[in-house]
Every structure is written in C-alpha cells, then in structure tokens.
Scaffold this motif. Structure first.
Motif, PDB file in Angstrom:
ATOM      1  N   LYS A 180      -7.646 -30.309 -14.905  1.00 55.62           N
ATOM      2  CA  LYS A 180      -6.683 -31.394 -14.747  1.00 55.62           C
ATOM      3  C   LYS A 180      -6.703 -31.895 -13.298  1.00 55.62           C
ATOM      4  CE  LYS A 180      -3.512 -29.411 -18.200  1.00 55.62           C
ATOM      5  NZ  LYS A 180      -3.144 -30.524 -19.092  1.00 55.62           N
ATOM      6  N   ALA A 181      -6.535 -33.202 -13.139  1.00 57.72           N
ATOM      7  CA  ALA A 181      -6.475 -33.786 -11.798  1.00 57.72           C
ATOM      8  C   ALA A 181      -5.357 -34.820 -11.750  1.00 57.72           C
ATOM      9  CB  ALA A 181      -7.794 -34.441 -11.420  1.00 57.72           C
ATOM     10  N   VAL A 182      -4.636 -34.812 -10.643  1.00 54.48           N
ATOM     11  CA  VAL A 182      -3.520 -35.740 -10.427  1.00 54.48           C
ATOM     12  C   VAL A 182      -3.940 -36.775  -9.392  1.00 54.48           C
ATOM     13  CG1 VAL A 182      -1.142 -35.954  -9.584  1.00 54.48           C
ATOM     14  CG2 VAL A 182      -1.804 -34.001 -11.021  1.00 54.48           C
ATOM     15  N   PHE A 183      -3.673 -38.035  -9.712  1.00 54.15           N
ATOM     16  CA  PHE A 183      -3.976 -39.154  -8.824  1.00 54.15           C
ATOM     17  C   PHE A 183      -2.671 -39.881  -8.489  1.00 54.15           C
ATOM     18  CE2 PHE A 183      -7.588 -38.302 -11.485  1.00 54.15           C
ATOM     19  CZ  PHE A 183      -8.683 -38.387 -10.650  1.00 54.15           C
ATOM     20  N   PRO A 184      -2.090 -39.635  -7.318  1.00 53.14           N
ATOM     21  CA  PRO A 184      -0.876 -40.371  -6.943  1.00 53.14           C
ATOM     22  C   PRO A 184      -1.241 -41.810  -6.559  1.00 53.14           C
ATOM     23  CG  PRO A 184      -1.072 -38.267  -5.769  1.00 53.14           C
ATOM     24  CD  PRO A 184      -2.409 -38.582  -6.359  1.00 53.14           C
TER      25      PRO A 184
ATOM     26  N   VAL B  83     -10.144 -46.511  -6.541  1.00 56.23           N
ATOM     27  CA  VAL B  83      -9.688 -45.377  -7.346  1.00 56.23           C
ATOM     28  C   VAL B  83     -10.778 -44.862  -8.279  1.00 56.23           C
ATOM     29  CG1 VAL B  83      -8.698 -46.763  -9.216  1.00 56.23           C
ATOM     30  CG2 VAL B  83      -7.767 -44.501  -8.741  1.00 56.23           C
ATOM     31  N   GLN B  84     -11.707 -45.723  -8.677  1.00 55.63           N
ATOM     32  CA  GLN B  84     -12.751 -45.282  -9.592  1.00 55.63           C
ATOM     33  C   GLN B  84     -13.695 -44.286  -8.927  1.00 55.63           C
ATOM     34  OE1 GLN B  84     -14.522 -48.356 -12.022  1.00 55.63           O
ATOM     35  NE2 GLN B  84     -16.314 -47.105 -12.470  1.00 55.63           N
ATOM     36  N   PHE B  85     -13.889 -44.413  -7.619  1.00 55.08           N
ATOM     37  CA  PHE B  85     -14.709 -43.432  -6.912  1.00 55.08           C
ATOM     38  C   PHE B  85     -14.086 -42.033  -7.034  1.00 55.08           C
ATOM     39  CE2 PHE B  85     -16.139 -47.336  -4.935  1.00 55.08           C
ATOM     40  CZ  PHE B  85     -17.487 -47.121  -4.721  1.00 55.08           C
ATOM     41  N   ALA B  86     -12.756 -41.964  -6.865  1.00 54.11           N
ATOM     42  CA  ALA B  86     -12.067 -40.677  -6.974  1.00 54.11           C
ATOM     43  C   ALA B  86     -12.137 -40.133  -8.397  1.00 54.11           C
ATOM     44  CB  ALA B  86     -10.614 -40.820  -6.528  1.00 54.11           C
ATOM     45  N   VAL B  87     -11.985 -41.012  -9.384  1.00 52.11           N
ATOM     46  CA  VAL B  87     -12.050 -40.587 -10.779  1.00 52.11           C
ATOM     47  C   VAL B  87     -13.440 -40.050 -11.112  1.00 52.11           C
ATOM     48  CG1 VAL B  87     -12.093 -41.487 -13.145  1.00 52.11           C
ATOM     49  CG2 VAL B  87     -10.167 -42.012 -11.650  1.00 52.11           C
ATOM     50  N   GLU B  88     -14.476 -40.743 -10.670  1.00 54.79           N
ATOM     51  CA  GLU B  88     -15.831 -40.284 -10.936  1.00 54.79           C
ATOM     52  C   GLU B  88     -16.112 -38.943 -10.242  1.00 54.79           C
ATOM     53  OE1 GLU B  88     -18.321 -43.526  -9.758  1.00 54.79           O
ATOM     54  OE2 GLU B  88     -17.838 -44.724 -11.533  1.00 54.79           O
ATOM     55  N   GLU B  89     -15.556 -38.776  -9.060  1.00 55.27           N
ATOM     56  CA  GLU B  89     -15.706 -37.501  -8.343  1.00 55.27           C
ATOM     57  C   GLU B  89     -15.056 -36.363  -9.133  1.00 55.27           C
ATOM     58  OE1 GLU B  89     -13.959 -35.412  -4.298  1.00 55.27           O
ATOM     59  OE2 GLU B  89     -14.223 -37.579  -4.294  1.00 55.27           O
ATOM     60  N   ALA B  90     -13.865 -36.621  -9.680  1.00 59.90           N
ATOM     61  CA  ALA B  90     -13.175 -35.592 -10.466  1.00 59.90           C
ATOM     62  C   ALA B  90     -13.951 -35.250 -11.733  1.00 59.90           C
ATOM     63  CB  ALA B  90     -11.764 -36.073 -10.813  1.00 59.90           C
TER      64      ALA B  90
ATOM     65  N   VAL C 170      -0.106 -40.878 -11.417  1.00 61.35           N
ATOM     66  CA  VAL C 170       1.321 -41.029 -11.109  1.00 61.35           C
ATOM     67  C   VAL C 170       1.499 -42.442 -10.554  1.00 61.35           C
ATOM     68  CG1 VAL C 170       3.292 -40.145  -9.826  1.00 61.35           C
ATOM     69  CG2 VAL C 170       1.514 -38.574 -10.616  1.00 61.35           C
ATOM     70  N   THR C 171       2.120 -43.293 -11.337  1.00 65.83           N
ATOM     71  CA  THR C 171       2.204 -44.712 -11.012  1.00 65.83           C
ATOM     72  C   THR C 171       3.624 -45.115 -10.624  1.00 65.83           C
ATOM     73  OG1 THR C 171       2.707 -45.439 -13.265  1.00 65.83           O
ATOM     74  CG2 THR C 171       0.385 -45.146 -12.702  1.00 65.83           C
ATOM     75  N   GLY C 172       3.735 -46.329 -10.125  1.00 68.36           N
ATOM     76  CA  GLY C 172       5.038 -46.891  -9.794  1.00 68.36           C
ATOM     77  C   GLY C 172       5.137 -48.300 -10.347  1.00 68.36           C
TER      78      GLY C 172
ATOM     79  N   PHE D 174      -4.575 -27.317 -10.864  1.00 69.79           N
ATOM     80  CA  PHE D 174      -4.920 -28.741 -10.936  1.00 69.79           C
ATOM     81  C   PHE D 174      -5.407 -29.228  -9.582  1.00 69.79           C
ATOM     82  CE2 PHE D 174      -0.573 -28.373  -9.571  1.00 69.79           C
ATOM     83  CZ  PHE D 174      -0.312 -29.444  -8.721  1.00 69.79           C
ATOM     84  N   ALA D 175      -6.237 -30.250  -9.638  1.00 65.05           N
ATOM     85  CA  ALA D 175      -6.698 -30.916  -8.427  1.00 65.05           C
ATOM     86  C   ALA D 175      -5.787 -32.090  -8.129  1.00 65.05           C
ATOM     87  CB  ALA D 175      -8.136 -31.389  -8.602  1.00 65.05           C
ATOM     88  N   VAL D 176      -5.700 -32.456  -6.858  1.00 60.95           N
ATOM     89  CA  VAL D 176      -5.035 -33.689  -6.434  1.00 60.95           C
ATOM     90  C   VAL D 176      -6.045 -34.490  -5.629  1.00 60.95           C
ATOM     91  CG1 VAL D 176      -3.210 -34.713  -5.016  1.00 60.95           C
ATOM     92  CG2 VAL D 176      -2.720 -32.691  -6.404  1.00 60.95           C
ATOM     93  N   LEU D 177      -6.227 -35.749  -6.001  1.00 57.80           N
ATOM     94  CA  LEU D 177      -7.146 -36.634  -5.295  1.00 57.80           C
ATOM     95  C   LEU D 177      -6.398 -37.885  -4.860  1.00 57.80           C
ATOM     96  CD1 LEU D 177      -8.856 -35.289  -7.914  1.00 57.80           C
ATOM     97  CD2 LEU D 177     -10.718 -36.483  -6.752  1.00 57.80           C
ATOM     98  N   LEU D 178      -6.438 -38.185  -3.578  1.00 59.77           N
ATOM     99  CA  LEU D 178      -5.847 -39.403  -3.045  1.00 59.77           C
ATOM    100  C   LEU D 178      -6.929 -40.468  -2.973  1.00 59.77           C
ATOM    101  CD1 LEU D 178      -3.615 -37.961  -0.177  1.00 59.77           C
ATOM    102  CD2 LEU D 178      -3.165 -38.082  -2.643  1.00 59.77           C
TER     103      LEU D 178
END
Length: 296
Positions: free
Chosen positions: A6-10, A38-45, A56-58, A127-131
């Motif tokens: 699992k990975a969390v993307f704030p 953000v797609q770079f971070a998603v592909e990395e995960a 985690v959206t606003g 879980f991972a967290v990726l900014l």
C-alpha cells in the motif's frame, strides 16, 4: 514478515507557489513534458511492488482522480482514429491488478494529518508515503530501495540525502548514528526545519517513507507543531526516540517540483534524457545560451 503493498499519496495541498496555474488545476497534474508530476510517483510505487494506491485529496482535486480513472469515451475516440498506441498509453496509466482509493482531508491541517486521513484505508499494514512534489529520476528509485530495506528492518525507513548547510532550514534534518554494512543508518531523531546553528546534521529526509501502522496512534495524539500543523516529522522523531527508525541514502536524483526552479530543472533534465527530444532540445538550449551571451 509483512510485505509493503500500500502507498499513500498526500495530494490535498493548494499549490500556492504555482498560482495562477493551480487556481483550477491541481499542482500534482502540472506536466513534465507530457506526464503529470504525480504520475512519476505512482509509477515509482508500482515498480516497487505496490498494488494499492491511496490518494488523500482535498477540495478542487477531483481532476487527480479523473487522471487515474478510466476514460472510455477518450479511449473509444482514439481507437476509432487508429491511434492504438495512444489508447494503450491512456488505458495503462494504472495497470491491471493495481487499485486506486481516494480519501478526503477535510481541512489542511498538515502532512501528518493528511497521512492520518489514510488510516482506514491502510488498516493494520505497513505502507509507503510518496510526496509527488519530490520527483525522483534515475535507474534506481527510492521506493524500491525502501521496500527492500523494510523486509529486514520491519520498522520505519526514511529516504535521505545530504544537503548544503544553507538548505537545512527547508527540511526535516536527522540526528543520526552510524551506517551499517547493509546501508541502514540509525536515526536518533528528526528536527523539522531547524535553524542552521541548531541543525543536528546536514542529512535531510525527503518525500519517500515506509511506516508501520503504529505511526497512526502517534499522529492522533500529536499537537500542532511547526506552522500550527500536525507534522509528520514530529511522529517520526517520537518513533526514533524508541529506536524504531532507520534511513537509507536516496539512490536517485531528486527534483523539488514544489519549487518553480526545481520544476524547471526537472523539465530540462528529463527532456535531455528523452531520446525523442534530446538532440533538438540540446540544440535549442545551446542556441538560447549563445544569444544570451551575445546580449540578443
């Protein structure tokens, strides 16, 4: 041994440094040539074996979900025009077997609070967290390195790099011990954005982490810290005091795409690294530099 899947993307931030561009468009969708940050971070995960992406959206962040959702109308139009490669490119942004979950951060109460909002989706799992602002580029990327390190450590792992002394006020700075033969660095504490004269080192923690679920209990109990926000660094500092945090060196090149100059750096370097653009883009840069030198 528990694997990290699992990975969390704030992605709830307002992106005020890129106004007016981010008035209507999330900063995470600002493009590096033709791919959103953000797609770079998603592909990395995904490359690290992550199969569940938790965003985690606003407010005004629906476009982030739209980007990772299917667009059957667009796919149909591309297919009808014979643009099969483009159709496949759009369809495979999130590959089969990978799921996306979107949770809402109701108020902008800080990075620690954003991570806490993901607790119901994470459950009792590491879980991972990726900014997304931290774009990583290179053959080896930090999330894969963190996942590999976690297999043995089974506790919080940070990705870190040494920064110039003048920059320590921008980051969470480690108080650290020795590095062992496997590359793990003992973390004794983490200070959020210290003054230069108070910084315990020049080793900075960037936007890649792996946590165990115990971090959620610490975040729930935290009082607002720097900037009157719930700081993730404060929870890491508490875990470090319990001997439950290690770090590894970031194996890649990092670009701070939350900063305009860092964003421009990423565009230039990734264009030069792209075989489709490298030759003409480097020629363009040489031409522009020559004109500047001639004061044209």
């Amino acid at each position: 041994m528990t694997a990290v899947t699992k990975a969390v993307f704030p992605v709830a931030g307002l992106g005020t440094r890129f106004l007016p561009a981010t008035k209507a468009m999330p900063k995470e969708l600002l493009p590096i040539i033709d791919k959103p940050i953000v797609q770079f971070a998603v592909e990395e995960a995904i490359a690290a074996g992550i199969t569940e992406l938790i965003f985690v959206t606003g407010r005004n962040k629906r476009a982030v979900g739209d980007h990772f959702d299917a667009n059957l109308e667009l796919e149909s139009q591309l297919l009808a025009k014979g643009k099969t490669e483009l159709r496949d490119l759009v369809r495979n942004i999130v590959p089969e077997g990978v799921s996306c979950i979107f949770v809402r951060q109701p108020e902008p109460l800080g990075l620690g609070h954003a991570v806490l909002c993901a607790a119901p989706a994470v459950g009792n799992n590491p879980f991972a967290v990726l900014l997304a602002d931290d774009l990583m580029h290179g053959t080896d990327l930090p999330t894969s390195a963190l996942v590999a390190a976690f297999k043995d450590a089974q506790h919080t792992i940070l990705s870190v790099s040494e920064v110039p002394e003048i920059d320590v006020t921008k980051y969470g700075i480690l108080k650290h011990g020795a590095q062992d033969a496997s590359g793990l660095i003992t973390v004794q504490g983490l200070v959020e954005k210290p003054a230069v004269e108070e910084a315990p080192s020049r080793m900075a923690s960037f936007g890649r982490y792996i946590f165990t679920p115990e971090v959620f209990d610490l975040l729930r109990a935290l009082k607002p810290g720097s900037g009157a926000e719930i700081q993730l660094a404060d929870a890491i500092d508490q875990l470090a005091a319990q001997g439950k945090v290690s770090a590894i060196m970031n194996p890649s090149r990092r670009y701070d795409c939350g900063d305009k100059f860092g964003y421009l750096n990423a565009i230039v370097d990734l264009a030069l690294a792209n075989s489709d653009y490298r030759d003409w883009f480097s020629a363009l840069l040489r031409d522009r530099v020559a004109k500047l030198e001639r004061n044209e």
